[in-house]
Scaffold this motif. Structure first.
Motif, PDB file in Angstrom:
ATOM      1  N   LEU A  25       0.835  -1.206   0.000  1.00  0.00           N
ATOM      2  CA  LEU A  25       0.000   0.000   0.000  1.00  0.00           C
ATOM      3  C   LEU A  25       0.868   1.252   0.000  1.00  0.00           C
ATOM      4  O   LEU A  25       0.495   2.267  -0.598  1.00  0.00           O
ATOM      5  N   ASP A  26       2.018   1.168   0.669  1.00  0.00           N
ATOM      6  CA  ASP A  26       2.926   2.319   0.681  1.00  0.00           C
ATOM      7  C   ASP A  26       3.389   2.676  -0.731  1.00  0.00           C
ATOM      8  O   ASP A  26       3.416   3.849  -1.110  1.00  0.00           O
ATOM      9  N   ALA A  27       3.739   1.657  -1.527  1.00  0.00           N
ATOM     10  CA  ALA A  27       4.195   1.908  -2.894  1.00  0.00           C
ATOM     11  C   ALA A  27       3.054   2.457  -3.753  1.00  0.00           C
ATOM     12  O   ALA A  27       3.261   3.349  -4.577  1.00  0.00           O
ATOM     13  N   ILE A  28       1.857   1.927  -3.547  1.00  0.00           N
ATOM     14  CA  ILE A  28       0.696   2.423  -4.305  1.00  0.00           C
ATOM     15  C   ILE A  28       0.410   3.868  -3.930  1.00  0.00           C
ATOM     16  O   ILE A  28       0.189   4.719  -4.805  1.00  0.00           O
ATOM     17  N   ALA A  29       0.435   4.171  -2.635  1.00  0.00           N
ATOM     18  CA  ALA A  29       0.181   5.541  -2.170  1.00  0.00           C
ATOM     19  C   ALA A  29       1.224   6.503  -2.738  1.00  0.00           C
ATOM     20  O   ALA A  29       0.886   7.585  -3.223  1.00  0.00           O
ATOM     21  N   LYS A  30       2.479   6.079  -2.692  1.00  0.00           N
ATOM     22  CA  LYS A  30       3.551   6.928  -3.216  1.00  0.00           C
ATOM     23  C   LYS A  30       3.346   7.190  -4.708  1.00  0.00           C
ATOM     24  O   LYS A  30       3.472   8.324  -5.170  1.00  0.00           O
ATOM     25  N   GLY A  31       3.032   6.138  -5.468  1.00  0.00           N
ATOM     26  CA  GLY A  31       2.801   6.287  -6.906  1.00  0.00           C
ATOM     27  C   GLY A  31       1.620   7.193  -7.216  1.00  0.00           C
ATOM     28  O   GLY A  31       1.611   7.889  -8.227  1.00  0.00           O
TER      29      GLY A  31
END
Length: 195
Positions: A25-31
């Motif tokens: 979720l962190d990578a999705i949020a960052k993207g």
């Protein structure tokens, strides 16, 4: 709607590169350029985002098969299907990789959709191809394996993009050459011989 689209676009990139297990979720949020709590405001979690993407993709992915017209010229209908699938591989490589990753894992999230949506459509189009063969309008081929061959030869250009990019220069000329090759191959396979 804008934030949901940002999240889904970012998730497509993350899932197609890292798979479901490697995505966070962190990578999705960052993207998406959003905070993790903001992502969780729109979706319950990673699974909901993933299933939403796959459900939308399934609809898009099935469209070319749905458009196969039983009243059309069989060889031309199938060649048009090949071209549409090849164009999708060029235009939607991340979506293709996302779908391939799900299938390779045994379709844990999409199993019901495959059985409920793809299987009846697949059976219907196999029956259309079989009718064309019985009418003498198409060379004898196994309808199921023909469709599998179309999927594998067209989606290869997206799913194995890194390999193809190493061996060839991926550009419009490469896409045109692939289209010409696939048309020649399938036309020869499908055109009935004159008695």
């Amino acid at each position: 709607m804008r934030n949901r689209r940002l999240i889904l676009d970012a998730a497509l990139d993350v899932f197609s590169k890292d798979g479901f297990g490697g995505a966070t979720l962190d990578a999705i949020a960052k993207g998406a350029g959003l905070s993790k709590p903001n992502v969780l405001y729109y979706f319950e979690g990673k699974s909901e985002i993933y299933v939403t993407l796959l459900s939308q993709l399934m609809e898009t992915w099935l469209d070319p098969l749905i458009e196969l017209n039983k009243r059309g010229d069989p060889v031309e209908e199938l060649l048009d299907y090949v071209q549409r699938k090849l164009d999708m591989s060029r235009d939607m490589p991340s979506e293709s990789k996302l779908f391939a990753g799900e299938i390779i894992q045994g379709a844990p999230h999409m199993g019901p959709h495959l059985r409920g949506e793809l299987k009846p459509l697949f059976d219907e189009k196999c029956a259309v191809i079989l009718t064309w063969i019985k009418e003498g309008r198409l060379a004898p081929v196994d309808p199921a394996h023909l469709i599998f061959s179309i999927w594998s030869t067209t989606q290869h250009y997206a799913d194995f993009e890194a390999q193809i990019g190493t061996l060839l220069t991926p550009d419009s000329a490469m896409h045109d050459a692939a289209a010409a090759h696939l048309e020649q191959m399938f036309r020869q396979l499908l055109t009935p011989t004159k008695s």
